[in-house]
Design a protein around this motif. Sequence first.
Motif, PDB file in Angstrom:
ATOM      1  N   ALA A   1     -43.273  90.541  27.112  1.00 38.87           N
ATOM      2  CA  ALA A   1     -42.645  90.032  25.891  1.00 38.87           C
ATOM      3  C   ALA A   1     -42.680  88.512  25.857  1.00 38.87           C
ATOM      4  O   ALA A   1     -42.995  87.905  24.821  1.00 38.87           O
ATOM      5  CB  ALA A   1     -41.204  90.532  25.804  1.00 38.87           C
ATOM      6  N   THR A   2     -42.376  87.877  26.990  1.00 40.75           N
ATOM      7  CA  THR A   2     -42.392  86.413  27.056  1.00 40.75           C
ATOM      8  C   THR A   2     -43.765  85.861  26.713  1.00 40.75           C
ATOM      9  O   THR A   2     -43.890  84.907  25.934  1.00 40.75           O
ATOM     10  CB  THR A   2     -41.987  85.934  28.467  1.00 40.75           C
ATOM     11  N   LEU A   3     -44.812  86.456  27.283  1.00 45.94           N
ATOM     12  CA  LEU A   3     -46.175  85.977  27.050  1.00 45.94           C
ATOM     13  C   LEU A   3     -46.525  85.995  25.575  1.00 45.94           C
ATOM     14  O   LEU A   3     -47.004  84.983  25.027  1.00 45.94           O
ATOM     15  CB  LEU A   3     -47.173  86.829  27.836  1.00 45.94           C
ATOM     16  N   TYR A   4     -46.274  87.108  24.909  1.00 42.89           N
ATOM     17  CA  TYR A   4     -46.726  87.225  23.519  1.00 42.89           C
ATOM     18  C   TYR A   4     -45.810  86.491  22.534  1.00 42.89           C
ATOM     19  O   TYR A   4     -46.293  85.938  21.537  1.00 42.89           O
ATOM     20  CB  TYR A   4     -46.894  88.699  23.157  1.00 42.89           C
TER      21      TYR A   4
ATOM     22  N   ALA B   1     -46.917  76.984  28.142  1.00 38.14           N
ATOM     23  CA  ALA B   1     -46.177  78.132  28.676  1.00 38.14           C
ATOM     24  C   ALA B   1     -47.007  79.410  28.586  1.00 38.14           C
ATOM     25  O   ALA B   1     -47.086  80.180  29.553  1.00 38.14           O
ATOM     26  CB  ALA B   1     -44.866  78.305  27.915  1.00 38.14           C
ATOM     27  N   ALA B   2     -47.638  79.639  27.433  1.00 41.25           N
ATOM     28  CA  ALA B   2     -48.438  80.852  27.242  1.00 41.25           C
ATOM     29  C   ALA B   2     -49.644  80.880  28.177  1.00 41.25           C
ATOM     30  O   ALA B   2     -49.952  81.912  28.789  1.00 41.25           O
ATOM     31  CB  ALA B   2     -48.890  80.950  25.788  1.00 41.25           C
ATOM     32  N   VAL B   3     -50.319  79.740  28.315  1.00 41.89           N
ATOM     33  CA  VAL B   3     -51.505  79.679  29.178  1.00 41.89           C
ATOM     34  C   VAL B   3     -51.124  79.890  30.636  1.00 41.89           C
ATOM     35  O   VAL B   3     -51.773  80.671  31.363  1.00 41.89           O
ATOM     36  CB  VAL B   3     -52.231  78.330  29.001  1.00 41.89           C
TER      37      VAL B   3
ATOM     38  N   GLY C   1     -46.543  93.405  17.104  1.00 43.01           N
ATOM     39  CA  GLY C   1     -45.990  92.987  15.818  1.00 43.01           C
ATOM     40  C   GLY C   1     -44.561  92.471  15.952  1.00 43.01           C
ATOM     41  O   GLY C   1     -44.175  91.494  15.296  1.00 43.01           O
ATOM     42  N   LYS C   2     -43.767  93.113  16.813  1.00 38.92           N
ATOM     43  CA  LYS C   2     -42.395  92.659  17.043  1.00 38.92           C
ATOM     44  C   LYS C   2     -42.393  91.258  17.675  1.00 38.92           C
ATOM     45  O   LYS C   2     -41.611  90.389  17.276  1.00 38.92           O
ATOM     46  CB  LYS C   2     -41.669  93.642  17.953  1.00 38.92           C
ATOM     47  N   CYS C   3     -43.261  91.076  18.671  1.00 40.44           N
ATOM     48  CA  CYS C   3     -43.360  89.764  19.319  1.00 40.44           C
ATOM     49  C   CYS C   3     -43.845  88.698  18.332  1.00 40.44           C
ATOM     50  O   CYS C   3     -43.400  87.549  18.377  1.00 40.44           O
ATOM     51  CB  CYS C   3     -44.318  89.837  20.509  1.00 40.44           C
ATOM     52  N   ALA C   4     -44.761  89.098  17.442  1.00 41.94           N
ATOM     53  CA  ALA C   4     -45.276  88.164  16.442  1.00 41.94           C
ATOM     54  C   ALA C   4     -44.168  87.707  15.510  1.00 41.94           C
ATOM     55  O   ALA C   4     -44.056  86.513  15.181  1.00 41.94           O
ATOM     56  CB  ALA C   4     -46.406  88.818  15.648  1.00 41.94           C
ATOM     57  N   PHE C   5     -43.313  88.618  15.085  1.00 36.37           N
ATOM     58  CA  PHE C   5     -42.203  88.263  14.192  1.00 36.37           C
ATOM     59  C   PHE C   5     -41.251  87.279  14.874  1.00 36.37           C
ATOM     60  O   PHE C   5     -40.850  86.266  14.276  1.00 36.37           O
ATOM     61  CB  PHE C   5     -41.438  89.518  13.767  1.00 36.37           C
ATOM     62  N   ILE C   6     -40.906  87.565  16.124  1.00 34.58           N
ATOM     63  CA  ILE C   6     -39.982  86.684  16.841  1.00 34.58           C
ATOM     64  C   ILE C   6     -40.613  85.315  17.102  1.00 34.58           C
ATOM     65  O   ILE C   6     -39.979  84.274  16.917  1.00 34.58           O
ATOM     66  CB  ILE C   6     -39.538  87.338  18.163  1.00 34.58           C
TER      67      ILE C   6
ATOM     68  N   ALA D   1     -45.457  81.720  19.160  1.00 31.79           N
ATOM     69  CA  ALA D   1     -44.747  80.464  18.882  1.00 31.79           C
ATOM     70  C   ALA D   1     -45.698  79.281  18.976  1.00 31.79           C
ATOM     71  O   ALA D   1     -45.611  78.335  18.181  1.00 31.79           O
ATOM     72  CB  ALA D   1     -43.591  80.292  19.866  1.00 31.79           C
ATOM     73  N   ALA D   2     -46.633  79.329  19.937  1.00 29.30           N
ATOM     74  CA  ALA D   2     -47.634  78.268  20.061  1.00 29.30           C
ATOM     75  C   ALA D   2     -48.492  78.188  18.808  1.00 29.30           C
ATOM     76  O   ALA D   2     -48.805  77.092  18.312  1.00 29.30           O
ATOM     77  CB  ALA D   2     -48.517  78.518  21.284  1.00 29.30           C
ATOM     78  N   VAL D   3     -48.857  79.344  18.259  1.00 28.03           N
ATOM     79  CA  VAL D   3     -49.652  79.380  17.021  1.00 28.03           C
ATOM     80  C   VAL D   3     -48.866  78.768  15.869  1.00 28.03           C
ATOM     81  O   VAL D   3     -49.387  77.947  15.099  1.00 28.03           O
ATOM     82  CB  VAL D   3     -50.062  80.828  16.681  1.00 28.03           C
ATOM     83  N   SER D   4     -47.587  79.147  15.755  1.00 21.31           N
ATOM     84  CA  SER D   4     -46.775  78.662  14.626  1.00 21.31           C
ATOM     85  C   SER D   4     -46.590  77.151  14.673  1.00 21.31           C
ATOM     86  O   SER D   4     -46.676  76.469  13.647  1.00 21.31           O
ATOM     87  CB  SER D   4     -45.412  79.364  14.611  1.00 21.31           C
ATOM     88  N   PHE D   5     -46.361  76.592  15.875  1.00 18.30           N
ATOM     89  CA  PHE D   5     -46.154  75.147  15.970  1.00 18.30           C
ATOM     90  C   PHE D   5     -47.464  74.377  15.869  1.00 18.30           C
ATOM     91  O   PHE D   5     -47.475  73.229  15.420  1.00 18.30           O
ATOM     92  CB  PHE D   5     -45.416  74.801  17.268  1.00 18.30           C
ATOM     93  N   THR D   6     -48.564  74.989  16.268  1.00 20.80           N
ATOM     94  CA  THR D   6     -49.864  74.334  16.092  1.00 20.80           C
ATOM     95  C   THR D   6     -50.216  74.248  14.618  1.00 20.80           C
ATOM     96  O   THR D   6     -50.694  73.212  14.131  1.00 20.80           O
ATOM     97  CB  THR D   6     -50.963  75.103  16.847  1.00 20.80           C
ATOM     98  N   LEU D   7     -49.943  75.321  13.871  1.00 21.46           N
ATOM     99  CA  LEU D   7     -50.236  75.335  12.438  1.00 21.46           C
ATOM    100  C   LEU D   7     -49.311  74.404  11.662  1.00 21.46           C
ATOM    101  O   LEU D   7     -49.725  73.786  10.681  1.00 21.46           O
ATOM    102  CB  LEU D   7     -50.110  76.764  11.890  1.00 21.46           C
TER     103      LEU D   7
END
Length: 293
Positions: free
Chosen positions: A180-183, A43-45, A67-72, A188-194
């Motif tokens: 907002a959707t992109l970030y 989705a991000a790509v 930072g807000k997008c990162a938290f969500i 979310a991609a980073v969190s699920f990859t980790l």
Amino acid sequence: MLQGLLYSLISAFSFASMAILVKLGYNAGLDGNEMMQYRFTYAAVLLALYLFIKDRSLLRISLRDLGKCAFIGLVVYWAQTSCFVNALATIPASTAALVLYVYPVTVTLLSAAFLKMKIDRITVAALTLVMGGCCLVFYDAFLKAVDPTGLMFGVGAMLVFSCYLVLVQVLLKGIKPLTATLYVMSFAAVSFTLSGDITAWLNQSWNSVSIGLGLGIFPGVLAVTFLYLSIEKIGSAYTSIFSSVEPVATLAAAVMFLNENVVLLQMSGAALIILGIVIPNMRMLMLKRRFES
């Protein structure tokens, strides 16, 4: 109101595909975290490529908004999606959807408590119709064997998703929906990859690519973008009520792809959900016509 309704319906129908795709993924031997890793990364790509070609200005974002997008993306989205996917691993899709769709009530209560939204009789009537319709649509969900752990994850998904909708209205206000959707998707991609398995990218199959792309496009880019657009137009409470058409879409998809049977009670429930969505819009149209006249 009508534009917000349209956006929420597109989002709901896109989100409805998630339960079906996840079930198909489990049947194909994919892991829940792995599927969400594919979903958010694709989705991000795809969205980044679209914005790079269409309007590069939408790629720009301030550090504060980032930072807000990162938290969500890293915390809220990860928690909600993990709960829902884990629920789908052990309980029927209809049961998970029934539990999740208590959220219009909790979102409305949270909006009244924290966003000072006025709850009038029309809103209560719409919520009553929607919740009654959901119960009829999935009337047989709890007649089946329900795993308590899966049920617990379903309740967790509902509670986190309710908070998520309110947080989106507060934290992402002023950020363009596509940005907002992109970030949010990227984090979310980073969190699920980790939390998943990064080596899964080295062992791709036709099933993983097709399901991953499906998850990335429908309950990914389309669902989240139009959800944010709807919240921007009409707020999180009305968006949650209008998005309750999703069980109808889930039911139709389950019939087509999972060979589930539909009975008269379920069709009656779908009619109640649609009625619950129509009532607030009919009131807004009547008020608009009175104002114009």
